[in-house]
Design a protein around this motif. Structure first.
Motif, PDB file in Angstrom:
ATOM      1  N   ASP A   1       0.795  -1.140  -0.114  1.00 30.89           N
ATOM      2  CA  ASP A   1       0.038   0.125   0.182  1.00 30.89           C
ATOM      3  C   ASP A   1       0.982   1.245  -0.057  1.00 30.89           C
ATOM      4  OD1 ASP A   1      -2.573  -1.021  -0.272  1.00 30.89           O
ATOM      5  OD2 ASP A   1      -2.931  -1.319   1.856  1.00 30.89           O
ATOM      6  N   ILE A   2       1.859   1.259   0.596  1.00 30.31           N
ATOM      7  CA  ILE A   2       2.833   2.556   0.674  1.00 30.31           C
ATOM      8  C   ILE A   2       3.314   2.616  -0.773  1.00 30.31           C
ATOM      9  CG2 ILE A   2       5.198   3.245   1.373  1.00 30.31           C
ATOM     10  CD1 ILE A   2       4.747   1.703   4.103  1.00 30.31           C
ATOM     11  N   GLU A   3       3.871   1.733  -1.300  1.00 28.66           N
ATOM     12  CA  GLU A   3       4.149   1.931  -2.922  1.00 28.66           C
ATOM     13  C   GLU A   3       3.008   2.453  -3.657  1.00 28.66           C
ATOM     14  OE1 GLU A   3       7.350   1.643  -4.191  1.00 28.66           O
ATOM     15  OE2 GLU A   3       8.398   1.089  -2.510  1.00 28.66           O
TER      16      GLU A   3
ATOM     17  N   GLU B   1      -4.077   4.057   4.293  1.00 28.83           N
ATOM     18  CA  GLU B   1      -4.497   2.638   4.696  1.00 28.83           C
ATOM     19  C   GLU B   1      -3.202   2.004   5.291  1.00 28.83           C
ATOM     20  OE1 GLU B   1      -5.038   4.492   2.061  1.00 28.83           O
ATOM     21  OE2 GLU B   1      -6.850   4.243   1.291  1.00 28.83           O
ATOM     22  N   ALA B   2      -1.870   2.124   4.575  1.00 30.25           N
ATOM     23  CA  ALA B   2      -0.870   1.568   5.212  1.00 30.25           C
ATOM     24  C   ALA B   2      -0.476   1.888   6.817  1.00 30.25           C
ATOM     25  CB  ALA B   2       0.621   1.891   4.500  1.00 30.25           C
TER      26      ALA B   2
ATOM     27  N   VAL C   1       6.229   5.894   6.546  1.00 35.50           N
ATOM     28  CA  VAL C   1       5.079   6.593   6.418  1.00 35.50           C
ATOM     29  C   VAL C   1       5.296   7.744   6.793  1.00 35.50           C
ATOM     30  CG1 VAL C   1       2.588   6.640   7.089  1.00 35.50           C
ATOM     31  CG2 VAL C   1       3.639   4.534   6.328  1.00 35.50           C
ATOM     32  N   ASP C   2       5.809   8.177   7.970  1.00 35.83           N
ATOM     33  CA  ASP C   2       6.097   9.479   8.651  1.00 35.83           C
ATOM     34  C   ASP C   2       6.906  10.294   7.610  1.00 35.83           C
ATOM     35  OD1 ASP C   2       4.615   9.280  10.842  1.00 35.83           O
ATOM     36  OD2 ASP C   2       6.226   8.515  12.193  1.00 35.83           O
ATOM     37  N   HIS C   3       7.985   9.672   6.947  1.00 34.08           N
ATOM     38  CA  HIS C   3       8.928  10.440   6.030  1.00 34.08           C
ATOM     39  C   HIS C   3       8.088  10.732   4.916  1.00 34.08           C
ATOM     40  CE1 HIS C   3      11.863  11.636   3.344  1.00 34.08           C
ATOM     41  NE2 HIS C   3      12.104  10.330   2.825  1.00 34.08           N
ATOM     42  N   TYR C   4       7.299  10.042   4.416  1.00 37.33           N
ATOM     43  CA  TYR C   4       6.473  10.426   3.108  1.00 37.33           C
ATOM     44  C   TYR C   4       5.332  11.463   3.625  1.00 37.33           C
ATOM     45  CZ  TYR C   4       8.670   6.564   0.551  1.00 37.33           C
ATOM     46  OH  TYR C   4       9.314   5.713  -0.339  1.00 37.33           O
TER      47      TYR C   4
END
Length: 299
Positions: free
Chosen positions: A59-61, A67-68, A96-99
């Protein structure tokens, strides 16, 4: 029955490594349904956690950041899970925090997780998160260049030690991107040859994600050199491969890059549309790196 679930999960992992994300997510969904039949809906099992972790990575990609995060937090809430899995979840929450724009928080967690995974001898995971940390430092700019280089070299070393060639090639590409960003000026002359080697591996091994990332890196390099026509073709190639495989994070970064290339070529209207679309996709996905890049470009 447990072996069938394991096989679905492993096939999903193969697709995830290659960058075939829709196939990966579909296989993880089948694995979850099969696991539910076996375990009677037990959401606390190790099998449930492992499959949900893999689905979160896909899901991240795919740009499904929210959702991730939800799936990862669901695993964190479960007590008495094995320590390595919990470390992996923490690492991907940091990604996820980075993105999402929380780079300082992500950096702190990456550093802790990498050290702990190293103690457990998890060379592949050390390599993966060291590469993500290197990319975080690269985006921060020249002042973080030495940290980026140290992290990417640690990634390459860990991947080499563990025999994880796919991760090693991704880390090599991250190192080339440091050279493209002029953080390794002494290696500028080697950029084309190294991109050729990495691209060949991606094609030979059927890894569209690596092929898309190589095309993106080439386009970035050519734009810095002032060669926009071939850069346009490469950015379009990257968008095509990313779109076909649901690599939404790469799709929107390549779209933003193509917008900058069009602007350099004097195609102002096309550039404006591409940058606006990249910003819109990034806003929908909560992908702050692209949002910030587009804002800086128009500052």
């Amino acid at each position: 029955a447990e072996e069938i679930v394991w096989l679905y999960n492993e096939c999903g992992l193969f697709c995830l490594v290659q960058g075939r994300l829709d196939s990966a997510a579909g296989l993880f969904a089948i694995a979850l349904r099969a696991a539910k039949e076996i375990e009677g809906g037990d959401r606390h099992s190790a099998l449930w956690c492992r499959i949900h972790l893999n689905l979160a990575v896909a899901d991240i990609e795919r740009g499904r950041i929210r959702e991730a995060r939800k799936n990862l937090n669901a695993i964190v809430a479960i007590e008495d899970e094995n320590p390595i899995l919990r470390l992996l979840v923490r690492g991907y929450l940091a990604l996820v925090d980075h993105y999402s724009g929380n780079a300082d928080a992500a950096e702190r967690v990456f550093v802790e997780v990498i050290e702990d995974l190293d103690k457990y001898g998890q060379s592949r995971s050390v390599a993966i998160f060291s590469r993500h940390l290197a990319e975080l430092y690269r985006i921060k700019g020249p002042e973080a260049g030495p940290k980026a280089l140290a992290s990417v070299d640690r990634s390459i070393a860990a991947a080499t030690k563990g025999g994880h060639e796919d991760v090693r090639q991704m880390a090599r590409l991250s190192r080339v991107r440091l050279a493209i960003d002029r953080l390794l000026p002494e290696e500028a002359d080697y950029i084309p040859r190294r991109l050729d080697e990495i691209e060949k591996y991606g094609i030979d091994m059927g890894m569209p994600r690596l092929v898309a990332d190589t095309a993106y890196a080439r386009a970035s390099h050519l734009l810095r050199l002032g060669e926009t026509r071939h850069a346009t073709q490469l950015a379009c190639q990257c968008i095509g491969v990313a779109t076909a495989n649901q690599l939404r994070l790469r799709q929107m970064t390549a779209m933003a890059l193509l917008g900058r290339i069009c602007e350099r070529r004097g195609l102002v209207h096309a550039a404006r549309q591409l940058l606006a679309r990249a910003f819109e996709l990034a806003e929908n996905c909560d992908y702050s790196n692209v949002r910030a890049s587009v804002r800086r470009h128009h500052a």
